[in-house]
Design a protein around this motif. Structure first.
Motif, PDB file in Angstrom:
ATOM      1  N   PHE A   1       0.822  -1.217   0.000  1.00 23.11           N
ATOM      2  CA  PHE A   1       0.000   0.000   0.000  1.00 23.11           C
ATOM      3  C   PHE A   1       0.852   1.261   0.000  1.00 23.11           C
ATOM      4  N   TYR A   2       2.002   1.223   0.668  1.00 17.50           N
ATOM      5  CA  TYR A   2       2.889   2.377   0.630  1.00 17.50           C
ATOM      6  C   TYR A   2       3.415   2.579  -0.795  1.00 17.50           C
ATOM      7  N   GLY A   3       3.739   1.480  -1.466  1.00 17.88           N
ATOM      8  CA  GLY A   3       4.176   1.557  -2.866  1.00 17.88           C
ATOM      9  C   GLY A   3       3.093   2.167  -3.739  1.00 17.88           C
ATOM     10  N   LEU A   4       1.845   1.740  -3.552  1.00 18.16           N
ATOM     11  CA  LEU A   4       0.736   2.307  -4.323  1.00 18.16           C
ATOM     12  C   LEU A   4       0.588   3.795  -4.056  1.00 18.16           C
ATOM     13  N   SER A   5       0.752   4.190  -2.790  1.00 20.64           N
ATOM     14  CA  SER A   5       0.553   5.604  -2.476  1.00 20.64           C
ATOM     15  C   SER A   5       1.679   6.460  -3.059  1.00 20.64           C
ATOM     16  N   LEU A   6       2.898   5.925  -3.106  1.00 19.11           N
ATOM     17  CA  LEU A   6       3.998   6.672  -3.739  1.00 19.11           C
ATOM     18  C   LEU A   6       3.783   6.768  -5.242  1.00 19.11           C
ATOM     19  N   PHE A   7       3.330   5.674  -5.834  1.00 17.68           N
ATOM     20  CA  PHE A   7       3.060   5.670  -7.273  1.00 17.68           C
ATOM     21  C   PHE A   7       2.045   6.765  -7.609  1.00 17.68           C
ATOM     22  N   ASN A   8       1.012   6.836  -6.791  1.00 16.44           N
ATOM     23  CA  ASN A   8      -0.033   7.847  -6.941  1.00 16.44           C
ATOM     24  C   ASN A   8       0.508   9.259  -6.758  1.00 16.44           C
ATOM     25  N   ALA A   9       1.330   9.439  -5.721  1.00 15.16           N
ATOM     26  CA  ALA A   9       1.820  10.778  -5.379  1.00 15.16           C
ATOM     27  C   ALA A   9       2.823  11.285  -6.405  1.00 15.16           C
ATOM     28  N   SER A  10       3.438  10.352  -7.171  1.00 15.15           N
ATOM     29  CA  SER A  10       4.546  10.752  -8.039  1.00 15.15           C
ATOM     30  C   SER A  10       4.112  11.717  -9.136  1.00 15.15           C
ATOM     31  N   GLN A  11       2.822  11.752  -9.481  1.00 13.73           N
ATOM     32  CA  GLN A  11       2.401  12.704 -10.512  1.00 13.73           C
ATOM     33  C   GLN A  11       2.537  14.141 -10.034  1.00 13.73           C
ATOM     34  N   PHE A  12       2.638  14.337  -8.717  1.00 17.33           N
ATOM     35  CA  PHE A  12       2.694  15.705  -8.210  1.00 17.33           C
ATOM     36  C   PHE A  12       4.057  16.076  -7.647  1.00 17.33           C
ATOM     37  N   THR A  13       5.055  15.208  -7.847  1.00 18.60           N
ATOM     38  CA  THR A  13       6.388  15.559  -7.378  1.00 18.60           C
ATOM     39  C   THR A  13       7.418  14.926  -8.315  1.00 18.60           C
ATOM     40  N   PHE A  14       8.614  14.615  -7.840  1.00 18.79           N
ATOM     41  CA  PHE A  14       9.631  14.047  -8.708  1.00 18.79           C
ATOM     42  C   PHE A  14       9.126  12.745  -9.338  1.00 18.79           C
ATOM     43  N   ASN A  15       9.344  12.619 -10.678  1.00 21.67           N
ATOM     44  CA  ASN A  15       8.923  11.415 -11.390  1.00 21.67           C
ATOM     45  C   ASN A  15       9.514  10.143 -10.806  1.00 21.67           C
ATOM     46  N   GLU A  16      10.730  10.275 -10.258  1.00 19.78           N
ATOM     47  CA  GLU A  16      11.445   9.101  -9.756  1.00 19.78           C
ATOM     48  C   GLU A  16      10.678   8.390  -8.646  1.00 19.78           C
ATOM     49  N   LEU A  17       9.791   9.118  -7.978  1.00 22.55           N
ATOM     50  CA  LEU A  17       9.024   8.510  -6.889  1.00 22.55           C
ATOM     51  C   LEU A  17       8.199   7.329  -7.417  1.00 22.55           C
ATOM     52  N   ARG A  18       7.836   7.409  -8.709  1.00 22.13           N
ATOM     53  CA  ARG A  18       7.072   6.329  -9.331  1.00 22.13           C
ATOM     54  C   ARG A  18       7.841   5.014  -9.293  1.00 22.13           C
ATOM     55  N   TYR A  19       9.163   5.082  -9.578  1.00 18.06           N
ATOM     56  CA  TYR A  19       9.956   3.846  -9.605  1.00 18.06           C
ATOM     57  C   TYR A  19      10.126   3.274  -8.204  1.00 18.06           C
ATOM     58  N   LEU A  20      10.284   4.180  -7.226  1.00 21.83           N
ATOM     59  CA  LEU A  20      10.347   3.708  -5.838  1.00 21.83           C
ATOM     60  C   LEU A  20       9.039   2.994  -5.495  1.00 21.83           C
ATOM     61  N   GLY A  21       7.921   3.575  -5.942  1.00 23.42           N
ATOM     62  CA  GLY A  21       6.607   2.959  -5.706  1.00 23.42           C
ATOM     63  C   GLY A  21       6.523   1.566  -6.302  1.00 23.42           C
ATOM     64  N   ILE A  22       6.952   1.434  -7.561  1.00 24.54           N
ATOM     65  CA  ILE A  22       6.872   0.141  -8.240  1.00 24.54           C
ATOM     66  C   ILE A  22       7.754  -0.896  -7.533  1.00 24.54           C
ATOM     67  N   LEU A  23       8.957  -0.467  -7.115  1.00 26.60           N
ATOM     68  CA  LEU A  23       9.841  -1.396  -6.409  1.00 26.60           C
ATOM     69  C   LEU A  23       9.208  -1.874  -5.102  1.00 26.60           C
ATOM     70  N   LEU A  24       8.567  -0.936  -4.371  1.00 34.96           N
ATOM     71  CA  LEU A  24       7.934  -1.321  -3.105  1.00 34.96           C
ATOM     72  C   LEU A  24       6.763  -2.270  -3.325  1.00 34.96           C
ATOM     73  N   ILE A  25       5.977  -2.020  -4.395  1.00 37.58           N
ATOM     74  CA  ILE A  25       4.858  -2.909  -4.719  1.00 37.58           C
ATOM     75  C   ILE A  25       5.400  -4.312  -5.013  1.00 37.58           C
ATOM     76  N   THR A  26       6.485  -4.372  -5.793  1.00 33.99           N
ATOM     77  CA  THR A  26       7.097  -5.659  -6.127  1.00 33.99           C
ATOM     78  C   THR A  26       7.584  -6.384  -4.878  1.00 33.99           C
ATOM     79  N   LEU A  27       8.278  -5.642  -4.004  1.00 31.90           N
ATOM     80  CA  LEU A  27       8.751  -6.253  -2.755  1.00 31.90           C
ATOM     81  C   LEU A  27       7.591  -6.767  -1.921  1.00 31.90           C
ATOM     82  N   GLY A  28       6.510  -5.964  -1.864  1.00 32.62           N
ATOM     83  CA  GLY A  28       5.322  -6.350  -1.083  1.00 32.62           C
ATOM     84  C   GLY A  28       4.755  -7.665  -1.589  1.00 32.62           C
ATOM     85  N   LEU A  29       4.622  -7.775  -2.910  1.00 32.95           N
ATOM     86  CA  LEU A  29       4.068  -9.001  -3.488  1.00 32.95           C
ATOM     87  C   LEU A  29       5.013 -10.173  -3.251  1.00 32.95           C
TER      88      LEU A  29
END
Lengths: 206, 99
Positions: A144-172
């Motif tokens: 869920f933290y990964g999802l929330s970073l992925f979501n938030a990334s549209q409003f800040t640094f694009n790189e936050l999206r990749y951190l989000g995806i990595l966290l989602i992958t780790l979670g799964l």
């Protein structure tokens, strides 16, 4: 030639205004590093002092009133609070130095988009913890933290999206290996935050 | 009018700023605009009025926490005119680079 310079600076001004008004760029890289350090210290304390060992399978039920378990939950909550406070403080300082405010429409949008999955995931984790399903804590908080970073990334640094995806992958992945939950949690919340924070700092904020 | 998509309504940094900010935000109130553009009340108000007159932007009154609030947004005509203006700027820069 002079006229041409004007046009170029017009375009530059347009681009800057668009970015400044749609993205929250005061989010501090150091905040990521600090959050990562808190998480590593937290994971260490849970493992060494409290002796927290995640259950072998997802459906193993632990006693939710057991001290080691309660301490681990308390440590996780403390890590979360310290991370939020540090991020707010460091971002405030960055914004002030640039003569901006951290309370602008893009930061509000970012928080709104970030908090929805985060609160949903947090509540789900609490509900499952109360029933003693401790092995769900690491996968669900990562996911869920990964999802929330992925979501938030549209409003800040694009790189936050990749951190989000990595966290989602780790979670799964940690759903498949529940006994390594604490390790996955330390990698996701600790190591990845530090790497991300250093990267943002070096790239944008030096 | 300068032709080729240039519009004289945009020959001012504050107006250019208003159009830029409103083209990437659904709606913004007066104070948010003021903070982004670092303009004074009077200055911002007069430029907003000028853009309203061209029907490039519109506003609506709403209540936020029981306080009246004016939210500005860009119109389709405004989007088109602004896009044409940026295009014209870019073409001009390109053409002069070629010489």
């Amino acid at each position: 030639m002079n006229k041409n310079q004007d046009y170029i600076s017009d375009i530059a001004a347009i681009r800057m205004m668009m970015e400044r008004s749609s993205k929250f760029l005061s989010l501090s890289g150091w905040a990521g590093v600090m959050a990562g350090l808190y998480a590593l210290v937290g994971a260490y304390l849970a493992h060494q002092l409290v002796g927290f060992v995640p259950p072998k399978t997802l459906l193993t039920v632990v006693d939710p009133t057991e001290t080691g378990f309660l301490f681990s939950v308390a440590i996780a909550i403390a890590v979360l609070l310290f991370s939020i406070l540090t991020a707010a403080y460091l971002s405030q300082r960055r914004a002030e130095r640039k003569g901006e405010s951290i309370r602008n429409s893009s930061s509000k949008q970012m928080l709104r988009y970030m908090s929805t999955p985060l609160v949903a995931g947090g509540l789900l984790t609490i509900i499952l913890l109360l029933q003693g399903l401790a092995a769900f804590a690491a996968p669900l908080t990562l996911l869920f933290y990964g999802l929330s970073l992925f979501n938030a990334s549209q409003f800040t640094f694009n790189e936050l999206r990749y951190l989000g995806i990595l966290l989602i992958t780790l979670g799964l992945a940690s759903v498949l290996l529940p006994h390594l939950g604490l390790l996955f949690w330390a990698i996701g919340f600790g190591l990845l935050h530090i790497v991300y924070g250093v990267y943002i700092h070096m790239k944008y904020q030096r | 009018m300068l032709g080729n998509g240039f519009h004289k309504a945009f020959e001012n940094r504050t107006r250019l700023g208003i159009m830029s900010v409103l083209s990437v935000n659904e709606k913004l109130d007066f104070n948010a605009l003021k903070a982004y553009l670092k303009a004074t009340d009077g200055n911002l108000a007069s430029h907003l009025k000028a853009l309203e007159k061209e029907d490039f932007i519109r506003f609506e009154k709403q209540f936020v926490e029981r306080k009246p609030n004016t939210a500005y947004y860009i119109t389709q005509a405004g989007k088109d005119a602004f896009a044409a203006h940026i295009n014209a700027l870019e073409q001009l820069i390109q053409s002069q680079r070629g010489v």
